[in-house]
Write an enzyme that holds these catalytic residues in place. Sequence first.
Site, PDB file in Angstrom:
ATOM      1  N   SER A 188       9.831  18.292 -31.288  1.00  0.00           N
ATOM      2  CA  SER A 188       9.078  17.099 -30.923  1.00  0.00           C
ATOM      3  C   SER A 188      10.012  16.208 -30.116  1.00  0.00           C
ATOM      4  O   SER A 188      10.691  16.693 -29.210  1.00  0.00           O
ATOM      5  CB  SER A 188       8.538  16.398 -32.174  1.00  0.00           C
ATOM      6  OG  SER A 188       7.690  15.310 -31.826  1.00  0.00           O
ATOM      7  N   HIS A 232       5.319  18.921 -29.564  1.00  0.00           N
ATOM      8  CA  HIS A 232       4.304  17.875 -29.630  1.00  0.00           C
ATOM      9  C   HIS A 232       4.157  17.225 -28.263  1.00  0.00           C
ATOM     10  O   HIS A 232       5.101  16.610 -27.754  1.00  0.00           O
ATOM     11  CB  HIS A 232       4.702  16.812 -30.658  1.00  0.00           C
ATOM     12  CG  HIS A 232       4.708  17.319 -32.066  1.00  0.00           C
ATOM     13  ND1 HIS A 232       5.367  16.668 -33.089  1.00  0.00           N
ATOM     14  CD2 HIS A 232       4.129  18.398 -32.630  1.00  0.00           C
ATOM     15  CE1 HIS A 232       5.188  17.328 -34.219  1.00  0.00           C
ATOM     16  NE2 HIS A 232       4.442  18.394 -33.958  1.00  0.00           N
ATOM     17  N   ASP A 270       6.454  17.481 -39.525  1.00  0.00           N
ATOM     18  CA  ASP A 270       5.676  18.654 -39.158  1.00  0.00           C
ATOM     19  C   ASP A 270       6.593  19.873 -39.152  1.00  0.00           C
ATOM     20  O   ASP A 270       7.715  19.814 -38.663  1.00  0.00           O
ATOM     21  CB  ASP A 270       5.048  18.452 -37.769  1.00  0.00           C
ATOM     22  CG  ASP A 270       4.103  19.574 -37.385  1.00  0.00           C
ATOM     23  OD1 ASP A 270       3.517  20.200 -38.286  1.00  0.00           O
ATOM     24  OD2 ASP A 270       3.944  19.811 -36.178  1.00  0.00           O
TER      25      ASP A 270
END
Length: 336
Positions: A14, A41, A133
Amino acid sequence: MRTAGRDVVVIAASAGGVEPLRTMLSELPGDLPASVMVVLHVSPRGTSVLANILDRAGPLKAAPAEDQEQTQYGRVYVAQPDHHLLLHEGRTRLSRGPQHNGHRPAADPLFMSAALDAGPRVSAVVLSGTLDDGAKGCEAVRRQGGAIAVQDVAECAFPGMPAAALAAVPNAVSLPARGLAHWITAQTRTPVTAEERVDDDGTEWEVAQVLRHAPIMDDPNGQLLGLTCPQCNGPLFEQHSDRISRYVCRVGHAWSHDSMIEAQSDAVEQALWVAIQRLEERVRMLERMLEQAGERGQRNTWARYHEEANRTREALRTIRGLQSRIGNDGDNLLSS
């Protein structure tokens, strides 16, 4: 059944993750006996240039993943914006199924699907990123006999995702980005034995929901809570595993602890902005009514509207203060 090595590599990143991704791919050999699947992401709108960046990073061919591609060794499959990337029956799958941890694409669906599809043949890597995540996905990979590594948190621009993965799988390997590339290569040369599938912990249902292969369930393998999903307002169920808990609604939205807190904070902030707008409109309406009552000499009506306008202004000041505090407190909580 023994296989030559771990030939499925799943990578998640991310914020701050593009540079370590480039570094890793620059160190991987062109004849890597594995397929590589990458989730970063990204905004659901527009296009992503990540595949082009990674294609230039090293000898491996990188491209946006297409639905139903048969995976091949020496290829890098990059998740497309607003689509989960999964592995199913040896093929890449793209899905606009329920978001996980507020993201689509997200790390958990990729990792969980790979764990179910390839079991001990999976190597999972978590790079720099905020929140958590990928933690549930790493746990699923571990349960099915795969190997997990994370970027050294001291090297990460944002250590949230690697730290959460380590909390979920404490024996995961921690290495700098270049070391992770050599670890991946070593894993492809480490023979593994396919073991019997472990008891399902809800992973199969979640992957099926993302693939839209499963109906809505009354009880998605969890304990019903008195909470609602921040995304669809459906009832939430808490799922417990060895080291982490997460929240899943009946349609398949899934939340880790940190992502749930952030999503609730976003929902509260949105609700407060709506309340602020409505109160400001109410003040303007009362001021208009005050003016008209004054012009007509309606003293009692004017006094009633005046008192109501003052109460509304006070409520507006209070909610504006709450809106500011919730934003700051949420940032402090997630960074602690």
